[in-house]
Design a protein around this motif. Sequence first.
Motif, PDB file in Angstrom:
ATOM      1  N   TYR A  72      10.463  10.767  22.176  1.00  0.00           N
ATOM      2  CA  TYR A  72       9.058  11.117  21.973  1.00  0.00           C
ATOM      3  C   TYR A  72       8.242   9.843  21.949  1.00  0.00           C
ATOM      4  N   ILE A  73       7.179   9.800  22.741  1.00  0.00           N
ATOM      5  CA  ILE A  73       6.283   8.652  22.777  1.00  0.00           C
ATOM      6  C   ILE A  73       4.938   9.099  22.212  1.00  0.00           C
ATOM      7  N   ASP A  74       4.547   8.516  21.090  1.00  0.00           N
ATOM      8  CA  ASP A  74       3.258   8.826  20.481  1.00  0.00           C
ATOM      9  C   ASP A  74       2.155   8.089  21.236  1.00  0.00           C
ATOM     10  N   VAL A  75       1.084   8.805  21.548  1.00  0.00           N
ATOM     11  CA  VAL A  75      -0.038   8.230  22.289  1.00  0.00           C
ATOM     12  C   VAL A  75      -1.341   8.543  21.558  1.00  0.00           C
ATOM     13  N   THR A  76      -2.409   7.842  21.922  1.00  0.00           N
ATOM     14  CA  THR A  76      -3.706   8.070  21.278  1.00  0.00           C
ATOM     15  C   THR A  76      -4.532   9.118  21.996  1.00  0.00           C
ATOM     16  N   ASP A  77      -4.275   9.355  23.286  1.00  0.00           N
ATOM     17  CA  ASP A  77      -5.052  10.320  24.073  1.00  0.00           C
ATOM     18  C   ASP A  77      -4.128  10.969  25.102  1.00  0.00           C
ATOM     19  N   VAL A  78      -3.483  12.052  24.719  1.00  0.00           N
ATOM     20  CA  VAL A  78      -2.496  12.689  25.586  1.00  0.00           C
ATOM     21  C   VAL A  78      -3.136  13.219  26.870  1.00  0.00           C
ATOM     22  N   ASP A  79      -4.328  13.780  26.777  1.00  0.00           N
ATOM     23  CA  ASP A  79      -4.982  14.310  27.968  1.00  0.00           C
ATOM     24  C   ASP A  79      -5.418  13.180  28.907  1.00  0.00           C
ATOM     25  N   GLY A  80      -5.900  12.080  28.339  1.00  0.00           N
ATOM     26  CA  GLY A  80      -6.287  10.934  29.154  1.00  0.00           C
ATOM     27  C   GLY A  80      -5.095  10.333  29.875  1.00  0.00           C
ATOM     28  N   LEU A  81      -3.961  10.188  29.176  1.00  0.00           N
ATOM     29  CA  LEU A  81      -2.759   9.648  29.806  1.00  0.00           C
ATOM     30  C   LEU A  81      -2.266  10.587  30.892  1.00  0.00           C
ATOM     31  N   TYR A  82      -2.259  11.879  30.591  1.00  0.00           N
ATOM     32  CA  TYR A  82      -1.820  12.854  31.596  1.00  0.00           C
ATOM     33  C   TYR A  82      -2.697  12.762  32.848  1.00  0.00           C
ATOM     34  N   ARG A 108      -0.282  17.778  20.243  1.00  0.00           N
ATOM     35  CA  ARG A 108      -0.607  18.107  21.628  1.00  0.00           C
ATOM     36  C   ARG A 108       0.306  17.241  22.476  1.00  0.00           C
ATOM     37  N   GLU A 109       1.013  17.853  23.435  1.00  0.00           N
ATOM     38  CA  GLU A 109       2.069  17.160  24.175  1.00  0.00           C
ATOM     39  C   GLU A 109       2.039  17.507  25.655  1.00  0.00           C
ATOM     40  N   PHE A 110       2.675  16.631  26.449  1.00  0.00           N
ATOM     41  CA  PHE A 110       3.153  17.016  27.769  1.00  0.00           C
ATOM     42  C   PHE A 110       4.562  16.471  27.911  1.00  0.00           C
ATOM     43  N   HIS A 111       5.350  17.095  28.774  1.00  0.00           N
ATOM     44  CA  HIS A 111       6.767  16.773  28.912  1.00  0.00           C
ATOM     45  C   HIS A 111       7.090  16.449  30.366  1.00  0.00           C
ATOM     46  N   VAL A 112       8.028  15.517  30.558  1.00  0.00           N
ATOM     47  CA  VAL A 112       8.479  15.144  31.893  1.00  0.00           C
ATOM     48  C   VAL A 112       9.991  14.939  31.853  1.00  0.00           C
ATOM     49  N   LEU A 113      10.695  15.483  32.843  1.00  0.00           N
ATOM     50  CA  LEU A 113      12.127  15.215  33.007  1.00  0.00           C
ATOM     51  C   LEU A 113      12.297  14.014  33.927  1.00  0.00           C
ATOM     52  N   ASP A 114      13.112  13.042  33.494  1.00  0.00           N
ATOM     53  CA  ASP A 114      13.324  11.872  34.342  1.00  0.00           C
ATOM     54  C   ASP A 114      14.363  12.160  35.430  1.00  0.00           C
ATOM     55  N   GLU A 115      14.744  11.152  36.175  1.00  0.00           N
ATOM     56  CA  GLU A 115      15.629  11.316  37.327  1.00  0.00           C
ATOM     57  C   GLU A 115      17.010  11.841  36.964  1.00  0.00           C
ATOM     58  N   GLY A 117      17.520  13.790  34.101  1.00  0.00           N
ATOM     59  CA  GLY A 117      17.399  14.948  33.233  1.00  0.00           C
ATOM     60  C   GLY A 117      17.036  14.682  31.790  1.00  0.00           C
ATOM     61  N   ALA A 118      16.752  13.428  31.415  1.00  0.00           N
ATOM     62  CA  ALA A 118      16.289  13.158  30.053  1.00  0.00           C
ATOM     63  C   ALA A 118      14.869  13.687  29.913  1.00  0.00           C
ATOM     64  N   LEU A 119      14.580  14.283  28.758  1.00  0.00           N
ATOM     65  CA  LEU A 119      13.269  14.868  28.509  1.00  0.00           C
ATOM     66  C   LEU A 119      12.403  13.863  27.760  1.00  0.00           C
ATOM     67  N   VAL A 120      11.282  13.494  28.387  1.00  0.00           N
ATOM     68  CA  VAL A 120      10.348  12.538  27.804  1.00  0.00           C
ATOM     69  C   VAL A 120       9.135  13.313  27.299  1.00  0.00           C
ATOM     70  N   PHE A 121       8.869  13.208  26.003  1.00  0.00           N
ATOM     71  CA  PHE A 121       7.713  13.840  25.375  1.00  0.00           C
ATOM     72  C   PHE A 121       6.632  12.795  25.199  1.00  0.00           C
ATOM     73  N   PHE A 122       5.402  13.125  25.533  1.00  0.00           N
ATOM     74  CA  PHE A 122       4.234  12.320  25.187  1.00  0.00           C
ATOM     75  C   PHE A 122       3.381  13.191  24.292  1.00  0.00           C
ATOM     76  N   GLY A 123       2.970  12.676  23.123  1.00  0.00           N
ATOM     77  CA  GLY A 123       2.215  13.527  22.228  1.00  0.00           C
ATOM     78  C   GLY A 123       1.331  12.785  21.267  1.00  0.00           C
ATOM     79  N   MET A 124       0.417  13.556  20.679  1.00  0.00           N
ATOM     80  CA  MET A 124      -0.509  13.035  19.677  1.00  0.00           C
ATOM     81  C   MET A 124      -0.811  14.131  18.658  1.00  0.00           C
ATOM     82  N   ALA A 125      -1.217  13.719  17.466  1.00  0.00           N
ATOM     83  CA  ALA A 125      -1.589  14.670  16.432  1.00  0.00           C
ATOM     84  C   ALA A 125      -2.899  15.351  16.816  1.00  0.00           C
ATOM     85  N   LEU A 126      -2.975  16.647  16.506  1.00  0.00           N
ATOM     86  CA  LEU A 126      -4.231  17.378  16.743  1.00  0.00           C
ATOM     87  C   LEU A 126      -5.226  17.093  15.635  1.00  0.00           C
TER      88      LEU A 126
END
Length: 126
Positions: A72-82, A108-115, A117-126
């Motif tokens: 899980y990678i915590d970010v400050t602006d999940v929608d902006g990064l997406y 609030r999150e988005f998810h991506v599977l890497d090459e 199959g590892a699941l990478v979460f990007f998220g921030m507190a609502l």
Amino acid sequence: MTDKSLVQAVTPFVLCSDLNAQVAFYQRCLGFEMTFQADNYAFLRHGGAGLRLLECPENEDGTPLGHNQSFYIDVTDVDGLYAQLKPALDGLPEGRVRAPFDQDYGQREFHVLDEDGALVFFGMAL
């Protein structure tokens, strides 16, 4: 007891079957920069997040190396990064990306599977 001020960050090891392909994925699709690569190892950074890629032999049973990996990678602006990553993410096969959404646990999150199959979460507190 350890003085917590001495701890800086977590930098997970992510197993991969093809180091060069995985480095290219994290750079192209997720915006990471490679800071070091040698033999079967690479270290990448994206802002304050670090990641260690380790090339390993494929699993004997055929399951992807990343099958049981996630981080899980915590970010400050999940929608902006997406929005920044979306052009590259749109090129991935269907089912590898989940667009931003709200979780019941207040993230609030988005998810991506890497090459591999590892699941990478990007998220921030609502």
